[in-house]
Write an enzyme that holds these catalytic residues in place. Structure first.
Site, PDB file in Angstrom:
ATOM      1  N   TRP A 104     -24.412  12.099   4.690  1.00 37.88           N
ATOM      2  CA  TRP A 104     -24.109  11.213   3.556  1.00 37.88           C
ATOM      3  C   TRP A 104     -24.811  11.666   2.266  1.00 37.88           C
ATOM      4  CZ3 TRP A 104     -20.193   7.859   4.218  1.00 37.88           C
ATOM      5  CH2 TRP A 104     -19.818   7.588   5.546  1.00 37.88           C
ATOM      6  N   LYS A 139     -16.306   9.215   3.254  1.00 35.98           N
ATOM      7  CA  LYS A 139     -15.823   8.514   2.065  1.00 35.98           C
ATOM      8  C   LYS A 139     -15.705   9.521   0.936  1.00 35.98           C
ATOM      9  CE  LYS A 139     -17.714   3.833   2.739  1.00 35.98           C
ATOM     10  NZ  LYS A 139     -18.629   2.797   2.167  1.00 35.98           N
ATOM     11  N   ASP A 355       9.467  -5.609   3.899  1.00 32.95           N
ATOM     12  CA  ASP A 355       9.019  -6.970   3.623  1.00 32.95           C
ATOM     13  C   ASP A 355       8.988  -7.223   2.116  1.00 32.95           C
ATOM     14  OD1 ASP A 355       7.605  -9.526   4.564  1.00 32.95           O
ATOM     15  OD2 ASP A 355       6.201  -8.730   3.083  1.00 32.95           O
ATOM     16  N   GLU A 410      14.372  -7.763   3.548  1.00 30.71           N
ATOM     17  CA  GLU A 410      14.054  -9.191   3.550  1.00 30.71           C
ATOM     18  C   GLU A 410      14.157  -9.683   2.107  1.00 30.71           C
ATOM     19  OE1 GLU A 410      10.438 -12.338   4.368  1.00 30.71           O
ATOM     20  OE2 GLU A 410      10.276 -10.578   3.100  1.00 30.71           O
TER      21      GLU A 410
END
Length: 713
Positions: A104, A139, A355, A410
């Site tokens: 890190w 990350k 959706d 939808e």
């Protein structure tokens, strides 16, 4: 056809019959003349779609290459185990990759930027092995303007993220590079002519109060779905979402399969096994909005408000509390199209249910807006043309690269040409959901006595769909099961579901009515309502109560976040009867194919008798919705003469009925016109029953015996 044309309602995936088709987006007008005044809007959206494709052809090598963005962005490992990571973050001043691989260290692995704001770093192999360990955490760490602190984010194209709620609700990104890739064993099944869709959520697919897994779904649910006769599964809540109770509609990592249910290979095995059973698998994809999470989502990714989304209020959905994509941006289009392609290529999904399409089509997102059906509502300043064009591109890409892909919209608005192909000026979906149908049933069960049910209104709602645009009919979906509402059977039987669903308890009038109407509602929806059929898991057997995910308001309980499949499997309970009926209905459709047949001819809607009669796929459908009256020798019209027998009978004792109808009866037609048909037959119609008759010569005795028990043929 009782206000319907008896000619085939084929999809407008074929060319209209009249003359040459305009190639400017107005070809659909030949199919729907009411669109004529809106020709300029049709031309505009079509031209913009063509402009996008020309730009992509010129600068990206075409849609095929452009939609493989995941091979450029995110983490990619070459054959010699070189790792390349790229990320689009134009607002960042510097970027670093950090993680377990470097302890890190925020400064040791700086990335290089290209002129377009894409950051890149390459890791040569170490001793022939990848420099970053499989499944290790990482990350991207960004230095951004006017902020002395580092902004650390989960990579946008990451394919696996995990959450440890005992530590933090924030997700961890993981470098997913298993030494052995999953090898698919089964090819994709052919595109079903009749889609019988089983809508399912992996996490709730267990009677136990827990989050079920992909492996459990494969082992327990796939055989059940196959035996019921469904040929398509629509999987909800697969794309990774931060909040379980969101039902999967707050996506934070678009390329990651939810780790709540297991590993990526477990999902691949699920889909592969389904394919081996001949079952098509669709993904419920959410491109209408995204989670507003910053630390583990796309929001404020490079500390700007407008990277993937519109800036300011336009980029926020006030009801969903989420971010709204900028469909007019080149990199956003790349991200979304590549997302669709990724799920098709990597996991071998067979298509998508999109959706929240209404939110994508309009700048008002459907908020506070009622749609009357007036065509002016579908064009003009309230339409988000960029959203419309993105959906055109998505459908064109999918249907070009995957000719058997299925796409479902939808949309509550009724947008014309939604299921018309792009070359005619349409948006290109295969199906739209008949969202007015379940609303009608719930409204009537809440507000009307059974004797007040309007047969004409019921038929109108079930057949009121745009000619040539295929529709998925359903009596209830997950929306009706959510907390605050109830399943159909629970509306019908209410508290007696707790006391009288045992075969050892009295068969009360309430339970008798509930079981009868549950079957009749499903059968008439299946036969009359569309070109495909959908059922939400558990509703096939009348699942009790409602669906409520663990949350603070219910003390994080899983009690209602499960499907009690133990109920239909218990021979002492009545749920198994409804389950058997549902299977008989699906397998009957498999044999006779009414969903892909021309629309029905309705010969009778008798308001006094509460009787509906129609013909479809060579079958004669007869419904008696009257709450108290039975009819002897009831005369019903039928076009084709001959001898008919019963194929489906809701009153069969195995299906929870009273057994009043003799299934061995042969119905002989009389050559005399009745209700506009050339022949008639006479039938016994007990109260609250329905039957489907087929010509005798189409019956297979062995098949009929099996179908009555719900075993297919």
């Amino acid at each position: 056809m009782d206000a319907l044309n008896e000619t085939s309602s084929q999809s407008i995936k074929g060319n209209p019959s009249s003359g040459n088709v305009a190639n400017d987006g107005t070809g659909v007008i030949a199919l729907d003349p009411y669109l004529e005044p809106f020709a300029p809007a049709l031309k505009s959206r079509y031209a913009k779609a063509q402009e996008w494709m020309q730009t992509i052809d010129a600068h990206e090598g075409g849609l095929e290459k452009f939609s493989r963005g995941y091979e450029k962005f995110g983490f990619n490992v070459s054959s010699d185990n070189t790792i390349t990571y790229r990320e689009w973050a134009p607002n960042a001043l510097r970027a670093y990759l950090i993680g377990d691989f470097n302890g890190w260290n925020r400064d040791s692995h700086e990335m290089k930027r290209d002129p377009y704001g894409v950051w890149e770093i390459t890791f040569p192999p170490v001793d022939g092995r990848p420099a970053i360990e499989h499944d290790s955490k990482l990350k991207i760490s960004l230095v951004v303007p006017n902020d002395h602190a580092r902004q650390e984010r989960i990579p946008a194209w990451i394919t696996r993220v995990t959450q440890d709620l005992s530590v933090s609700p924030v997700y961890d990104a993981r470098f997913w590079n298993p030494p052995h890739k999953y090898e698919f064993k089964n090819p994709r099944p052919p595109k079903p002519q009749s889609a019988r869709i089983y809508e399912a959520h992996v996490g709730i697919s267990s009677p136990d109060p827990k989050i079920a897994t992909y492996k459990e779904f494969t082992q327990n649910m796939l055989p059940r779905i196959h035996k019921l006769g469904y040929n398509t599964i629509q999987l909800m809540a697969v794309m990774e979402h931060a909040y379980y109770a969101s039902f999967g509609y707050q996506i934070n990592s678009f390329f990651a399969a939810s780790s709540r249910y297991g590993f990526p290979d477990d999902l691949k095995e699920l889909i592969d096994t389904a394919h081996g059973l001949g079952i098509t698998v669709l993904l419920d994809v959410v491109h209408s909005h995204a989670s507003k999470n910053v630390l583990d989502g796309l929001n404020m990714f490079d500390n700007s408000d407008h990277l993937y989304f519109h800036e300011g209020a336009r980029g926020r959905h006030e009801l969903w509390d989420s971010r709204l994509f900028n469909y007019g941006h080149h990199e956003v289009i790349r991200f979304l199209l590549s997302n669709l392609r990724f799920w098709m290529d990597e996991y071998r999904f067979d298509g998508f249910r999109f959706d929240g399409v209404t939110s994508m089509l309009y700048t008002h997102h459907g908020i506070g807006t009622g749609f009357s059906g007036g065509y002016h509502e579908y064009f003009g300043p309230n339409v988000d043309e960029d959203g419309v064009v993105y959906l055109m591109l998505a459908n064109e890409m999918l249907h070009t690269l995957f000719p058997d892909a299925i796409t479902i919209a939808e949309d509550v608005s009724g947008m014309p040409a939604l299921c018309v192909k792009l070359s005619l000026g349409g948006i290109g979906f295969d199906y739209r959901l008949a969202m007015a149908v379940p609303d009608l049933y719930i409204k009537w069960l809440k507000e009307k006595q059974d004797i007040e049910w309007d047969m004409g209104a019921l038929c109108h709602t079930l057949t009121n769909r745009r000619h040539g645009e295929k529709t998925i009919a359903y009596a209830e979906s997950h929306d009706q099961a959510l907390v605050g509402d109830k399943t159909l059977l629970f509306w019908l039987c209410d508290s007696e579901m707790y006391t009288n669903m045992s075969v050892l308890s009295p068969f009360t009038p309430v339970i008798e009515r509930g079981l009868a109407l549950h079957k009749m509602i499903r059968l008439i929806t299946h036969g009359l309502g569309g070109e495909a059929y959908l059922n939400f898991e558990g509703n096939e057997f009348g699942h009790p109560e409602w669906l409520d995910f663990p949350r603070e308001g219910n003390s994080n309980s899983f009690h209602y976040a499960r499907r009690q499949f133990n109920l239909p499997d218990d021979p002492d309970l009545r749920y198994g009867s409804l389950n058997a009926f549902d299977a008989a209905m699906q397998w009957a459709e498999e044999k006779y194919g009414w969903l892909h047949s021309p629309q029905a001819y309705i010969s009778l809607k008798n308001e006094e008798d509460k009787v509906i009669v129609f013909e479809r796929a060579g079958l004669l459908w007869i419904f008696n919705f009257h709450p108290s009256a039975s009819f002897t020798d009831y005369r019903v019209g039928v076009e084709e003469g001959g001898t008919y027998q019963i194929v489906v009978n809701t009153d069969r004792k195995d299906f929870g009925g009273l057994g009043r109808i003799d299934e061995g009866t042969r119905f002989f037609s009389t050559d005399m016109s009745w209700n506009g048909r050339r022949n008639f037959v006479q039938v016994y119609l007990p109260t609250r029953t329905a039957m489907v008759l087929a010509k005798e010569e189409t019956l297979d005795p062995n098949w009929k015996s099996n179908i009555s028990l719900g075993f297919g043929y």
